[in-house]
Each structure stands twice: as C-alpha cells, then as structure tokens.
Motif scaffolding. Structure first.
Motif, PDB file in Angstrom:
ATOM      1  N   HIS A   1       1.935   2.124  -9.130  1.00 32.00           N
ATOM      2  CA  HIS A   1       1.845   1.791  -7.714  1.00 32.00           C
ATOM      3  C   HIS A   1       1.861   0.279  -7.504  1.00 32.00           C
ATOM      4  CE1 HIS A   1       0.701   2.061  -3.501  1.00 32.00           C
ATOM      5  NE2 HIS A   1       0.892   3.373  -3.583  1.00 32.00           N
TER       6      HIS A   1
ATOM      7  N   VAL B   1       0.100  -1.303  -5.456  1.00 30.47           N
ATOM      8  CA  VAL B   1      -1.301  -1.732  -5.334  1.00 30.47           C
ATOM      9  C   VAL B   1      -1.840  -2.191  -6.685  1.00 30.47           C
ATOM     10  CG1 VAL B   1      -3.661  -0.885  -4.971  1.00 30.47           C
ATOM     11  CG2 VAL B   1      -1.883  -0.403  -3.275  1.00 30.47           C
ATOM     12  N   GLU B   2      -1.515  -1.468  -7.737  1.00 30.02           N
ATOM     13  CA  GLU B   2      -1.995  -1.836  -9.065  1.00 30.02           C
ATOM     14  C   GLU B   2      -1.516  -3.230  -9.439  1.00 30.02           C
ATOM     15  OE1 GLU B   2      -2.085  -0.125 -13.626  1.00 30.02           O
ATOM     16  OE2 GLU B   2      -0.287   0.223 -12.428  1.00 30.02           O
TER      17      GLU B   2
ATOM     18  N   THR C   1       0.819  -1.217   0.000  1.00 30.39           N
ATOM     19  CA  THR C   1       0.000   0.000   0.000  1.00 30.39           C
ATOM     20  C   THR C   1       0.849   1.261   0.000  1.00 30.39           C
ATOM     21  OG1 THR C   1      -1.635  -1.225   1.302  1.00 30.39           O
ATOM     22  CG2 THR C   1      -1.945   1.133   1.140  1.00 30.39           C
TER      23      THR C   1
ATOM     24  N   GLU D   1      -5.066  -9.404  -1.207  1.00 30.88           N
ATOM     25  CA  GLU D   1      -6.036  -8.526  -1.871  1.00 30.88           C
ATOM     26  C   GLU D   1      -7.012  -7.943  -0.847  1.00 30.88           C
ATOM     27  OE1 GLU D   1      -9.578  -8.680  -5.241  1.00 30.88           O
ATOM     28  OE2 GLU D   1      -8.890 -10.514  -4.256  1.00 30.88           O
TER      29      GLU D   1
ATOM     30  N   LEU E   1      -4.385   5.078  -7.414  1.00 35.36           N
ATOM     31  CA  LEU E   1      -3.450   3.987  -7.173  1.00 35.36           C
ATOM     32  C   LEU E   1      -3.351   3.061  -8.383  1.00 35.36           C
ATOM     33  CD1 LEU E   1      -4.437   3.001  -3.517  1.00 35.36           C
ATOM     34  CD2 LEU E   1      -2.452   4.336  -4.234  1.00 35.36           C
TER      35      LEU E   1
ATOM     36  N   ILE F   1      -6.661   0.418   2.123  1.00 30.66           N
ATOM     37  CA  ILE F   1      -7.013   1.543   1.259  1.00 30.66           C
ATOM     38  C   ILE F   1      -8.243   2.260   1.800  1.00 30.66           C
ATOM     39  CG2 ILE F   1      -7.922   2.155  -1.030  1.00 30.66           C
ATOM     40  CD1 ILE F   1      -6.118  -0.064  -2.168  1.00 30.66           C
TER      41      ILE F   1
ATOM     42  N   LEU G   1      -8.576   4.844  -4.950  1.00 33.17           N
ATOM     43  CA  LEU G   1      -8.228   3.618  -5.662  1.00 33.17           C
ATOM     44  C   LEU G   1      -7.905   3.894  -7.123  1.00 33.17           C
ATOM     45  CD1 LEU G   1      -7.933   0.562  -5.604  1.00 33.17           C
ATOM     46  CD2 LEU G   1     -10.388   0.382  -6.048  1.00 33.17           C
TER      47      LEU G   1
ATOM     48  N   VAL H   1      -5.156  -5.432   1.534  1.00 30.32           N
ATOM     49  CA  VAL H   1      -4.800  -4.175   0.868  1.00 30.32           C
ATOM     50  C   VAL H   1      -6.046  -3.332   0.640  1.00 30.32           C
ATOM     51  CG1 VAL H   1      -4.012  -3.204  -1.336  1.00 30.32           C
ATOM     52  CG2 VAL H   1      -2.644  -4.949  -0.179  1.00 30.32           C
ATOM     53  N   ARG H   2      -7.141  -3.932   0.214  1.00 34.55           N
ATOM     54  CA  ARG H   2      -8.380  -3.173   0.020  1.00 34.55           C
ATOM     55  C   ARG H   2      -8.862  -2.581   1.350  1.00 34.55           C
ATOM     56  NH1 ARG H   2     -10.821  -3.519  -4.837  1.00 34.55           N
ATOM     57  NH2 ARG H   2     -10.152  -5.154  -6.282  1.00 34.55           N
TER      58      ARG H   2
END
Length: 237
Positions: A142, A144-145, A134, A170, A187, A177, A184, A173-174
């Motif tokens: 990023h 995250v992507e 993150t 996943e 990111l 965020i 989002l 991380v969500r």
C-alpha cells in the motif's frame, strides 16, 4: 574522500534497500527538497490509480536527510536500474553527501524523477496528495506503507531532521485512516524491516530518547509524531 560507490536513499531505500551493501550512514544532501510528486504504477499504485512516491526537486536552500549506502558486489546497480529507472521513471545524478556528524563529505549517486518522465504527477494540495496515498496500492504494498515507514525512519534515526512536506503528509494520512476507520496493520502489510546502520554513525545522545520512543510505538508503524499542539489543532486531529 570515501572509497567505493555510494548510493543516497531518501525514500523506500531508507528502510528497504533490497541490495547488499558494505555499510550505511545517515546524513543529508544539499540543494534539494523532498516532494511526493512522482507517480508510481508498478510498486505503490496501478495504471488506473497511480500512487505517489518521493523525488527530489531543486531548492538552493534545501537539505534532505536520508541514508547513504556503500555498494557491495555487482548486482546492486542492475537491481537499482530496474527498480528506480525502468519501473519507476527515475534518472541518476551525482551530488555530495554530508554525514550526520559533519565529518564526511563524498560523492553519491542519487535517483531522482523530473517532470519529463511519463509517471510525473507534480505539485498538488497536500490534502489531495494524502487522499491519493490513502487510496492507492500496488504489487509492493500500500502507498500508506511507503509514506509511514519513511516518516518512521526519519523520526527514529534522524530525529533532528525537519521535513515539513513529509511530516505534514504523515499527519494528514493518519488522520484520514482514523476518519475512514481503516486497519493500519493491514495497510502496512503486517511486516517488519531490519534497518542496519553503521555503528560509528549512531549518535549516543539518541539513546536518551529510546525509552520515550518505545512507549510511543508498540510497533514500528504506530509512531506518534511529536508535533506541536498548535499544529495538530490547525489540522483538526
């Protein structure tokens, strides 16, 4: 046996190969597990704040799903050598790819990282890995992507695949965020990638879920994982 040279992708190659290919198939390799244990300072992180990307680790009972590409032309291998080995710290090995329907089995070239390379970060608690993902970004975008596009590819093209490590990251991380109130779309780089899968590898049964999946995602990186409620409660989402 399939003719030509085939490459197996299990990370960003699944959704952004970056080279020309004749065709691609979804399927899996055996004897490995996918782990976010490789550091990255050239694509999804920096020297001061390395990101985390996927590699394969030996697991005699493991199965890793991904995407195999039949290479086209002479530019693909030098491109991959630079992207994966020179910049990424990976090395290449040969293993066997099994098509999703179980009718094909042929050798593939796979790029993996080991604990002998300078970028290796190794095992860590999943919450720590999620926090690092993150917080990190690099020239390619990023961190995250990288994670969410891979998870989205798996949900959409290989819904039968189980990858506890990937899907738990996943979720974590969500959640982070949301907790930090991050954007989002920013990111994810506000961009789309066209994924071309060979027609004869598409499972007609997948189409039954298309309407449901389209309702769950308003764009490709807002997929809501179909995770059992008990799991979500444990993670306090």
């Amino acid at each position: 046996m399939e003719a030509g040279l085939w490459i197996f992708g299990y990370g960003s190659l699944c959704w952004h190969p970056g080279f020309e290919f004749e065709k691609s198939l979804t399927g899996f390799v055996k004897g490995f597990g996918r782990r976010f244990w490789q550091g990255n300072t050239t694509h999804r992180g920096t020297k001061d704040k390395p990101g985390r990307v996927a590699t394969l680790v030996e697991d005699k009972d493991g199965i890793v799903y991904g995407r195999a590409f039949e290479v086209k032309g002479e530019a693909a291998l030098p491109y991959l050598e630079r992207r994966e080995c020179t910049l990424g710290g990976y090395l290449s090995i040969l293993t066997h790819f099994h098509s999703r329907d179980g009718t094909r089995n042929f050798p593939v070239l796979v790029y993996i990282a080991t604990n002998l390379n300078q970028h290796w970060l190794g095992e860590a608690p999943l919450h720590s890995i999620a926090r690092q993902i993150t917080e990190c970004s690099g020239p390619s975008g990023h961190n995250v992507e990288y994670l969410l596009r891979l998870a989205d590819f798996m949900h959409h093209h290989l819904p039968e695949a189980h990858d506890e490590h990937l899907f738990t990251l996943e979720i974590l991380v969500r959640a982070r965020i949301k907790e930090l109130n991050l954007c989002l779309r920013t990111l994810m780089g506000n961009r789309e990638f066209h994924i071309e899968i060979t027609e004869d590898d598409i499972n007609p049964a997948d189409n039954e879920h298309d309407d449901e999946n389209n309702m769950l995602r308003q764009d490709s990186f807002q997929y809501i994982s179909r995770v059992p409620p008990k799991t979500l409660r444990c993670l306090k989402m």
